[in-house]
Scaffold this active site. Structure first.
Site, PDB file in Angstrom:
ATOM      1  N   ARG A 108      87.633  23.715  78.397  1.00 14.01           N
ATOM      2  CA  ARG A 108      87.589  22.187  79.186  1.00 14.01           C
ATOM      3  C   ARG A 108      87.556  21.174  78.156  1.00 14.01           C
ATOM      4  O   ARG A 108      88.240  20.129  78.427  1.00 14.01           O
ATOM      5  CB  ARG A 108      86.083  22.122  79.773  1.00 14.01           C
ATOM      6  CG  ARG A 108      85.919  22.910  81.091  1.00 14.01           C
ATOM      7  CD  ARG A 108      84.535  22.829  81.460  1.00 14.01           C
ATOM      8  NE  ARG A 108      83.550  23.150  80.764  1.00 14.01           N
ATOM      9  CZ  ARG A 108      82.735  23.993  80.709  1.00 14.01           C
ATOM     10  NH1 ARG A 108      82.313  24.551  81.948  1.00 14.01           N
ATOM     11  NH2 ARG A 108      81.980  24.301  79.739  1.00 14.01           N
ATOM     12  N   HIS A 151      87.366  27.385  87.903  1.00 10.19           N
ATOM     13  CA  HIS A 151      87.898  28.708  87.655  1.00 10.19           C
ATOM     14  C   HIS A 151      88.963  28.975  88.535  1.00 10.19           C
ATOM     15  O   HIS A 151      89.906  29.743  88.203  1.00 10.19           O
ATOM     16  CB  HIS A 151      86.572  29.569  88.146  1.00 10.19           C
ATOM     17  CG  HIS A 151      85.450  29.670  87.319  1.00 10.19           C
ATOM     18  ND1 HIS A 151      84.013  29.305  87.752  1.00 10.19           N
ATOM     19  CD2 HIS A 151      85.291  29.755  86.189  1.00 10.19           C
ATOM     20  CE1 HIS A 151      83.385  29.526  86.625  1.00 10.19           C
ATOM     21  NE2 HIS A 151      83.795  29.609  85.621  1.00 10.19           N
ATOM     22  N   SER A 189      79.623  25.779  85.745  1.00  3.97           N
ATOM     23  CA  SER A 189      78.553  26.600  86.659  1.00  3.97           C
ATOM     24  C   SER A 189      77.181  26.064  86.398  1.00  3.97           C
ATOM     25  O   SER A 189      76.385  25.925  87.267  1.00  3.97           O
ATOM     26  CB  SER A 189      78.861  27.818  86.351  1.00  3.97           C
ATOM     27  OG  SER A 189      80.070  28.505  86.880  1.00  3.97           O
ATOM     28  N   LYS A 246      70.325  39.278  81.608  1.00  6.60           N
ATOM     29  CA  LYS A 246      70.372  37.487  81.863  1.00  6.60           C
ATOM     30  C   LYS A 246      69.855  37.552  83.312  1.00  6.60           C
ATOM     31  O   LYS A 246      69.856  38.701  84.300  1.00  6.60           O
ATOM     32  CB  LYS A 246      71.644  37.027  81.819  1.00  6.60           C
ATOM     33  CG  LYS A 246      72.250  36.896  80.343  1.00  6.60           C
ATOM     34  CD  LYS A 246      73.524  36.045  80.373  1.00  6.60           C
ATOM     35  CE  LYS A 246      73.662  35.748  78.827  1.00  6.60           C
ATOM     36  NZ  LYS A 246      74.855  34.796  78.635  1.00  6.60           N
TER      37      LYS A 246
END
Length: 164
Positions: free
Chosen positions: A94, A17, A132, A41
């Site tokens: 990614r 990040h 993460s 969440k």
């Protein structure tokens, strides 16, 4: 002013990040990190902790703080982008598997807001394996994540693990 919003949960922020933030800050006049505070969440770190960790990590990384803002939001990214005067959404990629999901999000955002573009930054090779969710899993089992996250995030993860 050319403003971009980089949305995410940043639970926790990773070196990947930070790489994207640093590069986006060279392209845009201002980058707003939108920390998603989604009540549907359950993140490991509360939003206030994530914002504090991000702020500390930006300082550690020597990213120009006058060009980067950190704020929480809940709701549509395009609405947050408009609120902050953004004309672009920054996303990191990614792998090819990220592209399909990110392309779908970009197209949906474009339908919702024709005036906001999505700009993709490829994650550096050094951070291409970091996510993460994997960082949280490794930390939960006592693994060393110091090469994957800034020190502030490592300490926050250790504190969260101690309280669980």
């Amino acid at each position: 002013m050319n403003v971009a919003v980089y949305p995410g949960s940043f639970d926790p922020i990773t070196n990947g990040h930070l790489d994207i933030i640093e590069r986006a800050a060279k392209v845009f006049d201002r980058v707003v990190l939108g920390v998603l505070a989604n009540p549907r969440k359950t993140p490991l770190l509360p939003v206030a902790t994530r914002i504090a960790v991000i702020s500390a990590a930006l300082g550690e990384a020597r990213i120009p703080l006058d060009r980067v803002e950190v704020a929480s939001f809940d709701g549509l990214t395009v609405d947050f982008c408009r609120e902050r005067g953004g004309t672009a959404i920054v996303r990191g990629l990614r792998a090819i598997s990220d592209f399909e999901t990110e392309m779908q999000l970009a197209h949906n955002n474009r339908v919702l807001a024709h005036d906001i573009d999505t700009v993709f930054f490829m994650t550096s090779v050094a951070n291409g394996y970091v996510s993460s969710s994997l960082v949280k899993e490794i930390a939960a089992f006592g693994g060393d994540v110091s090469e994957m996250v800034p020190e502030a995030a490592r300490l926050a993860l250790a504190g969260a693990q101690a309280h669980s």
